[in-house]
Design an enzyme around this catalytic site. Structure first.
Site, PDB file in Angstrom:
ATOM      1  N   GLY A 136      -1.273   9.529  -6.393  1.00 32.86           N
ATOM      2  CA  GLY A 136      -0.615  10.467  -7.310  1.00 32.86           C
ATOM      3  C   GLY A 136       0.738  10.907  -6.779  1.00 32.86           C
ATOM      4  O   GLY A 136       1.752  10.784  -7.446  1.00 32.86           O
ATOM      5  N   GLU A 143       1.767  16.692   2.611  1.00 32.28           N
ATOM      6  CA  GLU A 143       3.161  16.443   2.227  1.00 32.28           C
ATOM      7  C   GLU A 143       4.157  16.406   3.378  1.00 32.28           C
ATOM      8  O   GLU A 143       5.174  15.732   3.310  1.00 32.28           O
ATOM      9  CB  GLU A 143       3.620  17.570   1.298  1.00 32.28           C
ATOM     10  N   ASN A 188       3.970 -20.860 -11.845  1.00 32.86           N
ATOM     11  CA  ASN A 188       4.174 -19.836 -12.884  1.00 32.86           C
ATOM     12  C   ASN A 188       4.852 -18.578 -12.325  1.00 32.86           C
ATOM     13  O   ASN A 188       4.829 -17.540 -12.963  1.00 32.86           O
ATOM     14  CB  ASN A 188       2.834 -19.470 -13.536  1.00 32.86           C
ATOM     15  N   CYS A 212       0.877  -1.167   0.000  1.00 30.04           N
ATOM     16  CA  CYS A 212       0.000   0.000   0.000  1.00 30.04           C
ATOM     17  C   CYS A 212       0.914   1.216   0.000  1.00 30.04           C
ATOM     18  O   CYS A 212       1.850   1.291   0.792  1.00 30.04           O
ATOM     19  CB  CYS A 212      -0.878   0.012   1.245  1.00 30.04           C
TER      20      CYS A 212
HETATM   21  C1  LIG Z   1       7.109 -11.626  -6.467  1.00 27.57           C
HETATM   22  C2  LIG Z   1       8.074 -12.765  -6.302  1.00 27.57           C
HETATM   23  C3  LIG Z   1       8.912 -12.751  -5.211  1.00 27.57           C
HETATM   24  C4  LIG Z   1       9.842 -13.785  -5.042  1.00 27.57           C
HETATM   25  N1  LIG Z   1      10.668 -13.738  -3.955  1.00 27.57           N
HETATM   26  C5  LIG Z   1      11.560 -14.746  -3.777  1.00 27.57           C
HETATM   27  C6  LIG Z   1      12.441 -14.732  -2.660  1.00 27.57           C
HETATM   28  O1  LIG Z   1      12.409 -13.834  -1.835  1.00 27.57           O
HETATM   29  N2  LIG Z   1      13.323 -15.739  -2.565  1.00 27.57           N
HETATM   30  C7  LIG Z   1      13.383 -16.765  -3.463  1.00 27.57           C
HETATM   31  O2  LIG Z   1      14.183 -17.653  -3.302  1.00 27.57           O
HETATM   32  N3  LIG Z   1      12.571 -16.797  -4.521  1.00 27.57           N
HETATM   33  C8  LIG Z   1      11.663 -15.815  -4.700  1.00 27.57           C
HETATM   34  N4  LIG Z   1      10.833 -15.845  -5.782  1.00 27.57           N
HETATM   35  C9  LIG Z   1      11.011 -16.924  -6.778  1.00 27.57           C
HETATM   36  C10 LIG Z   1      10.107 -18.097  -6.479  1.00 27.57           C
HETATM   37  O3  LIG Z   1      10.556 -18.769  -5.349  1.00 27.57           O
HETATM   38  C11 LIG Z   1      10.153 -19.034  -7.658  1.00 27.57           C
HETATM   39  O4  LIG Z   1       9.694 -18.335  -8.772  1.00 27.57           O
HETATM   40  C12 LIG Z   1       9.281 -20.235  -7.466  1.00 27.57           C
HETATM   41  O5  LIG Z   1       9.699 -20.994  -6.399  1.00 27.57           O
HETATM   42  C13 LIG Z   1       9.198 -21.072  -8.733  1.00 27.57           C
HETATM   43  O6  LIG Z   1       8.195 -22.046  -8.568  1.00 27.57           O
HETATM   44  P1  LIG Z   1       6.977 -22.194  -9.570  1.00 27.57           P
HETATM   45  O7  LIG Z   1       6.192 -23.363  -9.150  1.00 27.57           O
HETATM   46  O8  LIG Z   1       6.237 -20.945  -9.661  1.00 27.57           O
HETATM   47  O9  LIG Z   1       7.745 -22.473 -10.905  1.00 27.57           O
HETATM   48  P2  LIG Z   1       7.222 -22.297 -12.386  1.00 27.57           P
HETATM   49  O10 LIG Z   1       7.362 -20.873 -12.796  1.00 27.57           O
HETATM   50  O11 LIG Z   1       5.900 -22.910 -12.569  1.00 27.57           O
HETATM   51  O12 LIG Z   1       8.316 -23.182 -13.147  1.00 27.57           O
HETATM   52  C14 LIG Z   1       9.667 -22.818 -13.123  1.00 27.57           C
HETATM   53  C15 LIG Z   1      10.532 -23.815 -13.870  1.00 27.57           C
HETATM   54  O13 LIG Z   1      10.613 -25.032 -13.154  1.00 27.57           O
HETATM   55  C16 LIG Z   1      10.359 -26.140 -13.984  1.00 27.57           C
HETATM   56  N5  LIG Z   1       9.697 -27.156 -13.190  1.00 27.57           N
HETATM   57  C17 LIG Z   1       8.720 -26.946 -12.293  1.00 27.57           C
HETATM   58  N6  LIG Z   1       8.410 -28.106 -11.696  1.00 27.57           N
HETATM   59  C18 LIG Z   1       9.180 -29.052 -12.245  1.00 27.57           C
HETATM   60  C19 LIG Z   1       9.305 -30.443 -12.025  1.00 27.57           C
HETATM   61  N7  LIG Z   1       8.578 -31.085 -11.135  1.00 27.57           N
HETATM   62  N8  LIG Z   1      10.198 -31.102 -12.771  1.00 27.57           N
HETATM   63  C20 LIG Z   1      10.937 -30.479 -13.691  1.00 27.57           C
HETATM   64  N9  LIG Z   1      10.864 -29.153 -13.921  1.00 27.57           N
HETATM   65  C21 LIG Z   1       9.999 -28.463 -13.201  1.00 27.57           C
HETATM   66  C22 LIG Z   1       9.501 -25.608 -15.094  1.00 27.57           C
HETATM   67  O14 LIG Z   1       9.670 -26.382 -16.265  1.00 27.57           O
HETATM   68  C23 LIG Z   1      10.009 -24.200 -15.247  1.00 27.57           C
HETATM   69  O15 LIG Z   1      11.096 -24.168 -16.145  1.00 27.57           O
HETATM   70  C24 LIG Z   1       9.914 -14.840  -5.981  1.00 27.57           C
HETATM   71  C25 LIG Z   1       9.040 -14.857  -7.093  1.00 27.57           C
HETATM   72  C26 LIG Z   1       8.129 -13.825  -7.248  1.00 27.57           C
HETATM   73  C27 LIG Z   1       7.218 -13.835  -8.433  1.00 27.57           C
HETATM   74  S1  FES Z   2      -4.864   3.026  -0.187  1.00 28.82           S
HETATM   75 FE1  FES Z   2      -3.320   1.544  -0.385  1.00 28.82          FE
HETATM   76  S2  FES Z   2      -2.363   2.135  -2.236  1.00 28.82           S
HETATM   77 FE2  FES Z   2      -3.749   3.737  -1.895  1.00 28.82          FE
END
Ligand SMILES: Cc1cc2nc3c(=O)[nH]c(=O)nc-3n(C[C@H](O)[C@H](O)[C@H](O)COP(=O)(O)OP(=O)(O)OC[C@H]3O[C@@H](n4cnc5c(N)ncnc54)[C@H](O)[C@@H]3O)c2cc1C
Ligand code: FES
Ligand code: FES
EC number: 1.2.3.1
Length: 1364
Positions: free
Chosen positions: A820, A1295, A279, A161
């Site tokens: 804003g 501000e 994903n 936020c």
């Molecule tokens: C906003 C955000 C914050 C994050 N912060 C952190 C953080 O602080 N610390 C950190 O460590 N990580 C962080 N991440 C990363 C996150 O941990 C990884 O993106 C996540 O664990 C991936 O898992 P998934 O299931 O989404 O993978 P997917 O995106 O679904 O897949 C990733 C890859 O893994 C492969 N795969 C998945 N499962 C298998 C399987 N069983 N066998 C073979 N290949 C496989 C897929 O083919 C693909 O290539 C962050 C991600 C986001 C979006």
């Molecule tokens: S009230 Fe949370 S972003 Fe504006």
């Protein structure tokens, strides 16, 4: 290739209604599906659910949070989890039930208690984050109807936020919590007793109020009222479809096998196809890095991948388990096993708690995490050192591979084969004499990718301190997790002592070497962390050894090294704590009629609609007939000649309609040197060159990549302030103010000190990115423009000059703005004008919605500043002379010229003038010289931002005062007091003022914060602890409110009374979340003496109130309030004879009578405000109508080994005079304080040496999260003398709070100064804001910072460059 018609049906539920999609696009996300879909699901029900918001598109902000419920085949229970809809592939929802904010409750039917409480607790301002907050809390309550406060914090950790400062949001959630404690942390007394013993001069007990909402009025939570899991889905889950489902899209096919066997066969058929689970890794890569996969395999229905096996050999967790499930599994196992066996599980759990927000942990899978081998993976280093193995499976069979350095490096021989998948991860238990730890340091405590992390494990020979086995792995220091295998091997057999530590540090620095040019920068900091983490581990093991030795009375224990008590502070990490605090304000006069809302904490008018998602923002407006989308093409060069623009390939793409270039502009293309669309030359990366118009937003975006622009680079290319000064590159002439005789004074002082201050820029990060919808009408060249702006009149004028049509044909509408902070004053006009050109050229309505990356790249932000000071003072701390020279990085144009009409330019101060006027802050110094320069660089133009130069400039002044204190050996607060304005006086520009309130704020703050006793406690703590230090600081503030331009101090309003007695108010202010409409209704209600419920505000429109000024400079409510008052008074005057004649009549009777008597029931109100005046030649003027005074005291604790800090307590006293609405005003103070805290501590913009902004998403740019709120956070409004200029003597507080955030900065600086004093290092080091962990760690110089290699800056090209 099969076609879409052969697709299977995607079946899922949304808000209890069945969705059957026959032509689903596998590239789509749940967010686009919800927001854009027009599917008619039943006779009366359309999907188009716009309550779920788009703000970042990368899972990083939580604005799009919804609840997904699924039947878990393993536990046979329904699981509810919060997810970020922007990353949720639509096809992954097969068999799931989605609940959006609209499904939770509605103002039309029944509000859910979560929605009611967040609104009534004042937990919403602009409301853009609110649906996401509601959904995070709602999901928590579905799983835990009476959650703990820790669970609440965890649930909200992934929601950003930018307005509220989180405190009220948390407060609303807390009303559901098990132990809803209103205990005042530290003092031990209940906050409701606060006034009882209050010795403050605030007044008698009855005048002070500490309740901003009435908790007793809240409806209770009744879990039986919730939507049930659809029985049809339950039946589907109990008799699962084993057949493979396939969804064909235009470019991508999603295959959803029902059995493991099918999945493995598909993997043979499509070896390159990734497995999509959460994903969260694939999704962002596809969005931002252009990764494309024609086939996606979803293993979500394969229960084998969710199996968990517990044996004495260890714990095997299925690769399909989500990280949140892994958290639960580990916690359960830790509770079952003896401590010695659970070291790995504890280390993993520690990292899981801070990894991302809860939504991401609920979505992301263990398999996806391990396999994506992200360089910053938090789990892989721990898994690597704990000898985890990966169980792989393919159609051929199964096999195990170690999760070791070869796997992490991606060596083909140690990796999965294309047809293999990861089935599970096996984690062996730890053993006695084995120690294991995990470390991470990120920009902030929670929801931030780590800069560096580590897993460390040592096995000591039983009964000794001799190393039998050692493993260390780091993340964040290379392209993937790096194992320090060689160093560990060389240390085998060594004893666990200081000698070993020294050797280990040397070996590690050699093996885990980071080149000076390493990606993501922060090289020296990272090197330091590599060995600082080792040191922490070394101490931890010693501590554990001590316990073991005691337990087993080991024979040679006297030879073990010991940790001294002072060093123990290196061991603990800062815990996540639940903020507490009180908010106090002055009650209204007890004789004030109950119906009169002025001065009462009235809820934001739109709060309930924010909470139900029914509040419409610009992009929530339904698609209009023949609407097209626009996407911008921006420069990739910092300074270049445009040789050619080839749009042919873009135009060949399907659904692309046109490309708009400068040649299409019928009127004026911006200003000279500040074109709307570039012509011939570009002056920064991110400058807009042209725009694609297409049938869909996706097509428009894709087409931008096909536009080929050839450039010829030009010289010079200037990014930094120093380079700009060298090249004499300035946007406007130098500004200067001077009083007394500075040179002469310098000759008479005891001491002179010179110093430098660097203040980084700041991104507005309004949650709603820039957006506009332009609808051309068929007649008379009329245009309707719906735009998210603080200044619709400016958009109107710019569109008029761009299209060369009169202003009266253009109507700008602003319903509400999703934040804003100054960023929507000038820029929306640019987007409005470009979209309008598109609309005129194509004849279609045009919608332009900037995605977060483009918004951050294109729009600029707060000006970075470089300040130099020279100060002359006496040994007692009295400052006699001060000479400050500030230079700000303005970027490539004088952006804020857009604030005013060119003819007014000379009357209106730009940021540098404002900064110079405000630089003295609260101090009276007889001999002063302030000079300022706005540097022209090849960066996107910086612009207005809350505080408009003051937050940067005043930091220079405060830093100078702090440096004087250090030199005099006196506490900074003494120097401040000595030099503060005390009696009626004149500012540097000779404006008279009375600083009485300033002094009252200061004294009250000292008193309320128990400053002096806490200063002593801080000193005590610091004596006892070597590696953790506390710091405390108090900051005074004098903030001048207003525009400093006479023409900007005016406002108009239009009030209509309709025949039924209902009243419609329109005024010139825009609702940005600051509650201006609520305040205006309070004014109208007070004046007309009718309830607020009879009055309505629909929107701000240039057709109803013309020639408005920007809603900015904290005076929106001041001036518009007076205009509304004026209109109401005119109307009341007209009604007076009727009322006098029928005093017993009702409002409705009087209105009816007035109509009968032909009395006009419509009136315009006008306020001719303050006459601002500033003669820059003479350096004198009356530029500001009034000042807001305040003071803030903050206490922090820092970790000298990592640079992390924890905010312990903040007390703010702010002079609100007679607050119109204390809930709104406290909200403004808290929100701006937290925003200021971000500016001064974590918000860091990173630019490449080529001038490309790297930090373009919430991943890389860290605004404060809920865990950054001070552990104790108290705010008091101080009533003060009347201000005749403003409405009911209230003050504009929008501000000023930003600067009070610097109290955290100076508390950190205080702690760092203690470290440096203790270590005999010079205290007068250069001041750098933000005080990031990097700055803090490197300032706390020690043996580790000395050990790291330093690179000769001439020998490498750094990854990023400092621009301040
Ligand atoms: C906003 C955000 C914050 C994050 N912060 C952190 C953080 O602080 N610390 C950190 O460590 N990580 C962080 N991440 C990363 C996150 O941990 C990884 O993106 C996540 O664990 C991936 O898992 P998934 O299931 O989404 O993978 P997917 O995106 O679904 O897949 C990733 C890859 O893994 C492969 N795969 C998945 N499962 C298998 C399987 N069983 N066998 C073979 N290949 C496989 C897929 O083919 C693909 O290539 C962050 C991600 C986001 C979006
Ligand atoms: S009230 Fe949370 S972003 Fe504006
Ligand atoms: S997390 Fe989805 S929009 Fe930010």
């Amino acid at each position: 290739m099969p076609c879409a018609s052969q697709s299977d049906e995607l079946v899922f539920f949304v808000n209890g209604k069945k969705v059957v999609e026959r032509n689903v696009d596998p590239e789509g996300t749940l967010l686009t599906f919800l927001r854009k879909n027009w599917t008619l699901l039943s006779k009366s029900w359309l999907l188009r659910l716009t309550g779920t918001k788009y703000a970042c598109g990368r899972g990083g902000c939580g604005a799009c949070t919804v609840m997904v419920s699924k039947h878990d085949p393993v536990s046979r229970k329904i699981r509810h989890f919060s997810v970020t809809a922007c990353l949720m592939p639509i096809c992954s929802l097969y068999g799931a039930a989605v609940t959006t904010v609209e499904g939770v409750g509605s103002i039309k039917t029944r509000l859910h208690p979560v929605q009611e409480r967040i609104a009534k607790s004042h937990g919403t301002q602009c409301g853009f984050c609110t649906p996401g907050m509601v959904m995070s809390m709602y999901t928590l309550l579905r799983n835990h109807p009476q959650p703990s406060e820790e669970q609440l914090m965890e649930a909200l950790g992934g929601n950003l936020c930018r307005c509220t400062g989180y405190r009220p949001i948390l407060e609303s959630g807390r009303t559901f919590c098990m132990l809803s404690s209103y205990q005042q942390k530290g003092t031990g007394k209940c906050c409701l007793d606060w006034g009882e013993n209050d010795s403050s001069p605030l007044g008698k007990k009855s005048e002070i109020c500490m309740k901003l909402f009435a908790k007793e009025e809240f409806q209770s939570l009744d879990p039986t009222q919730e939507l049930i899991f659809p029985p049809e889905l339950l039946r589907m889950a109990e008799n699962p479809e084993k057949r493979t489902l396939t969804f064909y899209g235009e470019r991508v096919t999603w295959i959803f096998p029902g059995t493991l066997k099918d999945l493995l066969e598909l993997k043979v058929k499509h070896p390159k196809a990734p497995l999509v689970l959460g994903n969260t890794s694939l999704g962002p890569a596809m969005k931002s890095q252009g990764h494309f996969h024609p086939v996606l395999l979803s293993p979500a229905r394969i229960s084998e991948l969710s199996m968990v096996t517990k044996t004495s050999d260890g714990l095997t967790i299925g690769a399909g388990c989500s990280l949140a499930q892994v958290q639960d599994i580990l916690a359960e196992r830790i509770a079952e096993l003896p401590e010695e066996k659970t070291q790995t599980y504890r280390a993993l759990l520690k990292h899981l708690r801070s990894l991302a927000g809860q939504q991401i942990r609920k979505m992301a899978s263990l398999g996806g995490h391990v396999i994506s081998r992200h360089c910053c993976s938090d789990l892989n280093p721990v898994l690597a050192v704990s000898n985890a193995t990966l169980n792989l499976i393919s159609a051929e069979g199964t096999r195990q591979i170690p999760l070791n350095e070869h796997f992490l490096a991606g060596l083909a021989s140690a990796d999965l084969k294309p047809e293999e998948i990861l089935e599970s991860v096996h984690n062996p238990p730890s053993q006695k004499w084995e120690f294991m730890s995990a470390f991470r340091q990120a920009q902030c405590q929670q929801n931030a990718l780590p800069h560096v992390n580590a897993g460390m494990r040592v096995l000591l020979k039983e009964g000794t301190d001799s190393i039998e086995d050692l493993s260390i792995a780091y993340g964040g220091v290379g392209a993937a997790t790096i194992s320090a295998h060689r160093s560990c091997q060389l240390l085998l057999g060594r004893r666990w002592n200081e000698l070993m530590l020294d050797e280990a540090c040397r070996l590690l620095l050699d093996e885990v070497s980071l080149p000076g040019s390493a990606p993501r920068g922060r090289v020296e900091f990272k090197r330091t962390l590599v060995i600082s983490f080792l040191f922490k581990f070394y101490l931890e093991v010693l501590q554990e050894l001590k316990k073991l030795v005691k337990l087993f009375s080991v024979p040679d224990s006297r030879h073990h090294s010991e940790v001294s008590d002072q060093f123990l502070s290196a061991l603990e990490d800062f815990p996540v704590t639940i903020p507490q605090g009180v908010q106090t304000y002055h009650n209204v006069d007890p004789h004030q009629p109950l119906q009169d809302p002025v001065g009462r904490p009235i809820m934001h008018l739109s709060a309930l609609k924010h909470a139900t998602g029914e509040a419409m923002f610009c992009d929530d407006i339904p698609m209009v007939d023949k609407e097209l989308f626009m996407a911008l093409v921006t420069s990739s060069r910092a300074h270049a000649k445009i040789i050619s623009i080839d749009v042919s390939k873009a135009l060949e793409l399907p659904k692309v309609v046109d490309v708009i270039t400068a040649e299409d502009i019928p009127g004026t293309n911006g200003a000279e040197g500040d074109k709307l669309l570039a012509v011939d030359e570009v002056n920064c990366v991110g400058q807009i060159i042209c725009a694609v118009v297409a049938e869909t937003d996706v097509q428009a975006k894709r087409a931008t990549e096909k536009i080929e622009i050839t450039y010829e680079d030009l010289e010079p290319v200037i990014f930094t302030i120093k380079d700009a000064i060298k090249h004499n590159s300035f946007l406007c002439p130098e500004e200067k103010l001077e009083q007394g005789n500075v040179e002469e004074a310098f000759e008479k002082v005891d001491q002179i000190l010179e110093g430098e201050v660097h203040v980084g820029g700041q991104e507005h990060f309004y949650m709603e990115t820039q957006r506009v919808l332009v609808i051309p009408k068929t007649e008379d060249k009329e245009l309707d423009i719906y735009v998210s702006t603080q200044d619709p009149a400016h958009v109107q004028k710019t569109v008029s000059s761009t299209l060369n049509i009169p202003i009266n044909r253009i109507t700008c509408h602003v319903k509400r703005v999703g934040g804003g902070f100054g960023g929507k004053v000038g820029k929306p006009a640019v987007f409005g004008a470009i979209a309008a050109v598109g609309a005129i050229k194509t004849g279609h309505p045009i919608r332009l919605v900037l995605d977060r990356e483009d918004d951050m790249l294109v729009t600029g932000g707060r000006h970075p500043l470089f300040g130099k000071y020279k100060v002359g003072f006496m040994n007692n701390g009295r400052i006699k002379a001060l000479d400050i020279e500030c230079s700000i990085n303005g970027g490539c144009t004088l952006d804020d010229s857009e604030l005013v009409h060119d003819s007014l330019r000379s009357l209106f101060p730009n940021v540098i003038e404002f900064l110079i006027l405000k630089l003295e802050n609260a101090y009276k110094i007889r001999n002063l010289r302030f000079q300022g320069h706005a540097c022209m660089t090849n960066l996107p133009s910086n612009t207005a931002f809350r505080g408009f130069g003051f937050p940067q400039g005043a930091l220079v002044t405060e830093s100078c005062i702090t440096a004087v204190a250090a030199k005099c050996g006196l506490p900074p607060e003494k120097i401040k007091e000595k030099n503060m304005y005390k009696t009626v006086d004149k500012t540097i520009y000779k404006q008279a003022f009375n600083p009485e309130t300033l002094i009252r704020c200061w004294n009250e703050c000292l008193d309320k914060s128990s400053f002096y006793s806490r200063r002593m406690q801080v000193e005590e703590f610091n004596k006892k602890n070597y590696w953790k230090k506390k710091g405390i600081a108090i900051i005074p503030m004098k903030f001048s409110v207003g525009f400093a331009a006479t023409s900007y101090h005016q406002a108009a309003a239009l009030v209509h009374i309709y025949k039924d007695g209902s009243v419609l108010v329109t005024h010139g202010g825009n609702e940005l979340g600051q509650g201006i409409h609520t305040k205006m209704l309070q004014v109208a209600s007070h004046e007309l003496k009718i309830p607020m419920s009879c009055i309505h505000i629909s929107e701000t429109s240039t057709a109803t109130v013309p020639n408005t000024i920007a809603t900015a400079a904290s005076i929106g409510a001041d001036v518009n309030g007076r205009a509304v008052q004026n209109a109401c008074q005119i109307l009341l005057k007209r009604l007076e004879p009727i009322i006098k004649k029928h005093p017993e009549g009702t409002w409705e009777d009087w209105i009816e009578a007035a109509f009968e008597q032909r009395i006009s029931l419509s009136a315009t109100g006008y306020f001719r405000g303050y006459k601002a005046f500033m003669d820059w030649e003479k350096g004198v003027g009356d530029p500001f109508p009034y000042y807001v005074y305040g003071a803030a005291c903050s206490e922090v604790q820092i970790d000298c080994l990592t640079g992390a800090h924890k905010k312990i307590r903040t007390d703010i006293i702010m002079d609100a005079c007679c607050s119109l609405n204390p809930a709104i005003d406290i909200g403004q103070i808290e929100g701006s304080f937290i925003q200021g805290m971000g500016l001064y501590t974590t918000e860091e913009l990173k630019y490449s040496p080529e001038g490309v902004l790297y930090s373009r998403s919430p991943d890389e740019y860290k605004i404060p999260t809920i865990t950054d709120v001070p552990e104790e956070f108290n705010v008091s409004l101080l009533p003060s003398s009347q201000t005749p200029l403003t409405i009911y003597s209230s003050k504009g507080l929008g501000e000023s709070g930003i600067f009070l955030g610097s109290s955290v900065f100076f508390a950190i600086a205080d702690a760092v100064a203690t470290v440096r004093r203790e270590r005999d290092i010079a205290e007068d080091f250069m001041v750098q804001s933000p005080a990031t962990p990097e700055q803090v760690r490197m300032a706390c110089a020690d043996r580790f910072t000395e050990m790291i290699p330093r690179d000769d800056p001439e020998t490498f090209k750094p990854w990023s460059i400092p621009i301040a």
